[in-house]
Design an enzyme around this catalytic site. Sequence first.
Site, PDB file in Angstrom:
ATOM      1  CE  LYS A  45      80.728 -56.591 103.832  1.00 19.11           C
ATOM      2  NZ  LYS A  45      79.225 -55.998 103.780  1.00 19.11           N
ATOM      3  CE  LYS A  47      82.250 -53.813  99.466  1.00 19.10           C
ATOM      4  NZ  LYS A  47      80.262 -54.336  99.048  1.00 19.10           N
TER       5      LYS A  47
HETATM    6  N1  CTP Z   1      76.025 -61.488  95.079  1.00 18.17           N
HETATM    7  C1  CTP Z   1      75.475 -62.289  93.598  1.00 18.17           C
HETATM    8  N2  CTP Z   1      75.660 -62.048  92.400  1.00 18.17           N
HETATM    9  C2  CTP Z   1      76.369 -60.996  92.271  1.00 18.17           C
HETATM   10  C3  CTP Z   1      76.515 -59.854  92.854  1.00 18.17           C
HETATM   11  C4  CTP Z   1      76.039 -59.892  94.679  1.00 18.17           C
HETATM   12  O1  CTP Z   1      75.205 -63.824  94.246  1.00 18.17           O
HETATM   13  N3  CTP Z   1      76.544 -60.597  91.199  1.00 18.17           N
HETATM   14  C5  CTP Z   1      75.916 -61.417  96.164  1.00 18.17           C
HETATM   15  C6  CTP Z   1      76.637 -61.781  97.142  1.00 18.17           C
HETATM   16  O2  CTP Z   1      77.944 -62.752  97.011  1.00 18.17           O
HETATM   17  C7  CTP Z   1      76.114 -61.647  97.900  1.00 18.17           C
HETATM   18  C8  CTP Z   1      75.116 -60.649  97.797  1.00 18.17           C
HETATM   19  O3  CTP Z   1      74.566 -60.767  96.761  1.00 18.17           O
HETATM   20  O4  CTP Z   1      75.594 -62.618  99.061  1.00 18.17           O
HETATM   21  C9  CTP Z   1      75.502 -58.741  98.772  1.00 18.17           C
HETATM   22  O5  CTP Z   1      76.360 -59.370  97.614  1.00 18.17           O
HETATM   23  P1  CTP Z   1      77.078 -56.969  97.708  1.00 18.17           P
HETATM   24  O6  CTP Z   1      78.563 -57.459  98.469  1.00 18.17           O
HETATM   25  O7  CTP Z   1      75.811 -56.541  98.619  1.00 18.17           O
HETATM   26  O8  CTP Z   1      76.638 -57.024  96.246  1.00 18.17           O
HETATM   27  P2  CTP Z   1      78.324 -56.717  95.006  1.00 18.17           P
HETATM   28  O9  CTP Z   1      77.153 -56.654  94.026  1.00 18.17           O
HETATM   29  O10 CTP Z   1      79.383 -57.572  95.311  1.00 18.17           O
HETATM   30  O11 CTP Z   1      78.852 -55.565  95.363  1.00 18.17           O
HETATM   31  P3  CTP Z   1      80.467 -55.063  95.620  1.00 18.17           P
HETATM   32  O12 CTP Z   1      80.254 -54.688  93.962  1.00 18.17           O
HETATM   33  O13 CTP Z   1      80.108 -53.942  96.469  1.00 18.17           O
HETATM   34  O14 CTP Z   1      81.024 -56.279  96.221  1.00 18.17           O
END
Ligand code: CTP
Length: 138
Positions: A45, A47
Site C-alpha cells: 500500500k 504506507k
Molecule cells: N474510513 C471511513 N471514514 C473515514 C476514514 C476511514 O469510513 N473518515 C474507513 C475506510 O473507508 C476503510 C476503514 O475505515 O474502510 C479503514 O480505513 P483506513 O485506510 O485505515 O483509514 P484512513 O483514515 O482512510 O487512512 P489513510 O488516511 O491512511 O487512507
Amino acid sequence: MKTIITYGTFDLFHVGHVNLLQRAKALGDRLIVGVSTDEFNLNEKGKTTIVPFEHRVTVLQSCRHVDLVVPEQSWRQKVDDIQKYQVDIFVMGDDWSGKFDDLKTFSEVVYLPRTKNISSTALKQAMAVLSQLHQELN
Ligand code: CTP
C-alpha cells in the site's frame, strides 16, 4: 448468524474508523476485522504507520463492535478468509467503491459512506504542522 468482514490499516484509530466498524457490525451478528500488517502496508500500500501492527490489533480488539481481529498480509487472502470464516457480507468504506466487486461471487459486498473530514493521513499532516510550528517557536 450473519458474519461481516472488513479490512484496513486503522492507524491512529479515529472516529471515522469507529463509525465504519459500528455500521458494519449493525449489518449482522459477528464482525471480523483484517488489519494490515506493517509489511503489507509498506510493500503493497506504500504506507508507513505511526502505530505498529501489534498495537493496532490491541486497539481493535478492545473496540466493542469488533468480535475477531485477523492479520491482512496479502490482497489475495480475502476469498480464503470469506470461505474460512463463512462470511456473509464484505464491507469497505466508499473510498474503495467498486474495487472489490469481484468478491460478489463469494459474499455480499457493501461500501459504506466514509465519515467526512477525518483520516489517518489528515491526522499525520496535523501532527507534522504542529511539530514544524513547535520547531519554529523553539
Ligand atoms: N474510513 C471511513 N471514514 C473515514 C476514514 C476511514 O469510513 N473518515 C474507513 C475506510 O473507508 C476503510 C476503514 O475505515 O474502510 C479503514 O480505513 P483506513 O485506510 O485505515 O483509514 P484512513 O483514515 O482512510 O487512512 P489513510 O488516511 O491512511 O487512507
